[in-house]
Scaffold this active site. Sequence first.
Site, mmCIF file in Angstrom:
data_model
loop_
_atom_site.group_PDB
_atom_site.id
_atom_site.type_symbol
_atom_site.label_atom_id
_atom_site.label_comp_id
_atom_site.label_asym_id
_atom_site.label_seq_id
_atom_site.Cartn_x
_atom_site.Cartn_y
_atom_site.Cartn_z
ATOM 1 C CB ILE A 180 -0.977 0.036 1.199
ATOM 2 C CG1 ILE A 180 -0.242 -0.199 2.520
ATOM 3 C CG2 ILE A 180 -2.106 -0.918 1.000
ATOM 4 C CD1 ILE A 180 -1.136 -0.057 3.730
ATOM 5 C CB ALA A 211 7.409 3.412 -0.522
ATOM 6 N N GLY A 212 7.440 2.892 2.882
ATOM 7 C CA GLY A 212 7.848 3.540 4.126
ATOM 8 C C GLY A 212 9.327 3.853 4.044
ATOM 9 C CD GLU A 270 8.611 -3.362 -0.930
ATOM 10 O OE1 GLU A 270 8.905 -4.267 -0.146
ATOM 11 O OE2 GLU A 270 9.244 -3.125 -1.968
ATOM 12 C CB VAL A 271 3.577 0.343 4.175
ATOM 13 C CG1 VAL A 271 2.478 0.170 5.216
ATOM 14 C CG2 VAL A 271 4.678 1.236 4.714
ATOM 15 C CG ASP A 290 7.065 14.425 12.059
ATOM 16 O OD1 ASP A 290 6.717 15.519 11.574
ATOM 17 O OD2 ASP A 290 7.459 13.478 11.367
#
Length: 998
Positions: A631, A633-634, A638-639, A750
């Site tokens: 779902i 790209a972290g 990948e995520v 953040d």
Amino acid sequence: MTVRLNLCLLLVLPRLILSDPGHPNQVVLLDTTAVLGELGWKTFPVNGWDAITEMDEQNRPIHTFQVCHVMEPNQNNWLRSNWMPRQAAQKIYVELRFTLRDCNSIPWVLGTCKETFNLLYLETDEPQSPTARFHAADYAKIDTIAADESFTQTDLGDRVLRLNTEVREVGPIARKGFYLAFQDVGACIALVSVRVYYKKCPSTLRNLAAFPDTVPRVDSSSLVEVRGACVEHAEERDTPKLYCGADGDWLVPLGRCVCSVGYEETDGLCLACRPGFYKAFAGNIKCSKCPPHSYSHSGGSPLCPCDIGYYRAGKDPPTMACTRPPSPPRNVMFNINETTLFLEWLPPSDAGGRKDVAYNVLCQRCTGAGQDCEPCDRDVRFIPHPLGLTGTSVAIQDFVAHTNYTFLIEALNGVSGMGGISRPLANITVSTEQAGPLLVGAVRKDWATQNSIALSWQEVEQPPSPILDYDIKYYEKEQEQLSYSSTRTKSPTAIVSGLKPSTIYVFHVRARTMTGVSSYSPKYEFSTGDENSEEASDQGQVLVIVLAAVGGFSLLVILTLFLLITGRCQWWIKAKMKSEEKRRAHFQNGHVPFPGIKTYVDPDTYEDPSQAVREFTKEIDPSRIRIERVIGAGEFGEVCSGWLCTPGKKELSVAIKTLKGGYTERQRRDFLREASIMGQFDNPNIIRLEGVVTKSRPVMIVVEYMENGSLDSFLRKHDGHFTMIQLVGMLRGIASGMMYLSDIGFVHRDLAARNILVDEGLVCKVSDFGMSRVLEDDPDAAYTTTGGKIPIRWTAPEAITYRKFSSASDVWSYGIVMWEVMSYGERPYWEMSNQDVILSIEEGYRLPAPVGCPVALHQLMLLCWQKDRGRRPRFGDVVSFMDKLIRNPSCLLTLVDDVHGFPESPEDMPDYPLFISVGDWLDSIKMSQYKNNFIAAGYTTLDSVSTMSIDDIRRIGVSLIGHQRRIVSSIQSLKLQFLQVQQNSFHMNGHFCEKMEM
Ligand code: ACK
């Protein structure tokens, strides 16, 4: 008139690169640049498209189709490819390369010249008859193709044509094959090449498993899960899997195979160990050289057998050298010390390569000239024992004087007795002429009870050396030889207790001196008393007194020891608590957590970060995870989305963050750091950690799945779609999550809409905690002058300038998130540079209200953006403010757009407290008990309250003078505020609410 530009086009063709760049994840169905013979494409009408075939420098044909009927209206020229079988393709890609002439560069063609053409296709199960005519209605349109670059007459002069490359996707294709068609409607085109292909994930070897060619799904968002087969001589560890993505890329390698015993990994395959090498375990380790005294003559050896004469003991690992039995012990010596015989020897010169050498000492008593020998091991006493000695000496007692003994000393190790090798023995013969003197005179019984006997004896008058103590050996007469007991005493008297009543015991006594022990006295037999014995009761009393005294003393000793130990323990516990406190004492800005609420523990305070991971997260068996699709790209890999199966429970929808292969130890630590932070949280507005996978590859963090992804993109996608209450509900959720974090002492650093996730019910949850310290991955983070990386637009000024991060700086960021939400994902401060943002904030500028933003919300934003962080609201205040807005939706009706003179900076605002009703106001001055008095008298809004006099206060029932004073002085300051508000035409608190709840 037909304008023909063919020649001009072809002149430049040899300069085009037509060769296939060769993509391993594309299967080419057609490439006109690679067709050597005729293409055989059909054109209609015959004078429409021209097929022109030229030869390139290597004499290969270049097939080009050109058309240029720009001066005639109503053109409809068709060019159609041959029928192409689709093979395994579900979705095909068409790559066209063409030039197209700019109509402006051709005189007199206005109205007839076009700059596009149509690309179409037709699916059929078999080729149509060659005579079949074109039926435009049969074709499906793929796209209208326009040129990115058209060329002009000047370009022709320069002989440089602008080549366009366009790629279009077609599919899903269901029939067995298809045609492509090009419809010209009056443009000047040269079609230089057509490439038709479909994508596949090419067969590959990964983690010692082979994966076949795989065609991706048509639905580009879902992946094809492919199981790999272990390569030859490899075996499965975790099921090897890869996922085939829409672009023909393999993603998310899971599981692996390992090389079997006797095989090692070389270039992705398992090759046999060379002769002289072996591998005893399956795994991705290399073959090892055979250990000393072993060999392997053929390849692929799981083990190296031993050389002749060498052995392995049962528990020897295959990595160990082969060994052999030891040589005999050396230099055996003896020494008789009165009643004790000491034997000593040197270890064998060859221990056989082992460290487990031990010794057995066997005894033989020989008479005559040494021919008549019998075993004597049971008659003498060996100290410590006769067999399995690890030291090189033994003491022997109870031997008979004037006798010859032969002792055989045998060296043994773990492989003794293997291969039938004779026993390595050393021997020594000892004559016991010099037995120790008898130092004890006659032994008497002084008294006896049922269970004890008191003895005494005479010392010799002049012992050879001072007597240290006496050794009393005794046993029941009837049980002789079966077992005996012994006791010691310093004086020549002893009370032997613990005996049976009316039983005869045998006693020997001997003395111990500096030089050794004497011989035992002759045997003495004494009996214990029976139940009627008088001595018994008297002596019993004495015994009780003695025992009581001894017991009392022991108790004293135990108590002292206890106190000492507990004193030390308390010191230890205090020290431990201190270090624990130190770990927890990192709250900033006085945000001390409430008592009873658990506190956040910074994983960085752990010396070993993996301990924090173990403490705060659950390890998940990867077989419980089913990955469905990628779902996003972290920062670390990948995520994916997928499912988590728990036996006996419903499958849980999860998001899986993976750590991509080839990571460094630091990356792994930083990746898992987020999990050890998240694992400490438990709140419906904080993303929930399900667990981690750290014991197999890839390393993963599994969290709850949030159907709507991150808040910023979600809002952009649904611009203007939500009601005000829905937006406030989202903001309330975020504030509630942040309130939880600040209560347990966690500072996010953040907080931004991109780091909020939204579920299918629009619940917002705070996420992305990995960067609460380092903000390296945030694309919005920029380096400050102090060197840190900070998301400038979201960060409070004190955090930017001197890194003062606190829950109050998180509140500033929350104000920015409010702005992002109310503007449906607009970028804060738009395209202003970071530097300009910092300067304008410094000068007092604040973001204006987004279009359609209620006054109440922008007002709260301004409060969050106060320069003095002490004046910003706390998250708890924000949550109750939001709750009140939700309960009083009319407060959201006054929009900033309707109010003129709204302050643009918090400095322009009066010091507004965060209350919006009379009830809040009374709570804030601790006069809540008068709420009903105010309501009953009709004072339901703050501006009506601001008109009250002291008499009004008295009249509504506030009788205590102190309370009257407090209420009046607060009304004074309310009046002042309203005065300022009215000067600004700005309405605060009750003013923008038509109806207020108490
Ligand atoms: O904006 P998105 O759709 O939401 O794209 C990003 C992408 O992964 C990279 O971070 C999405 N994402 C991250 N965590 C989750 C989650 N728990 N549930 C659903 N989507 C997630 C994020």
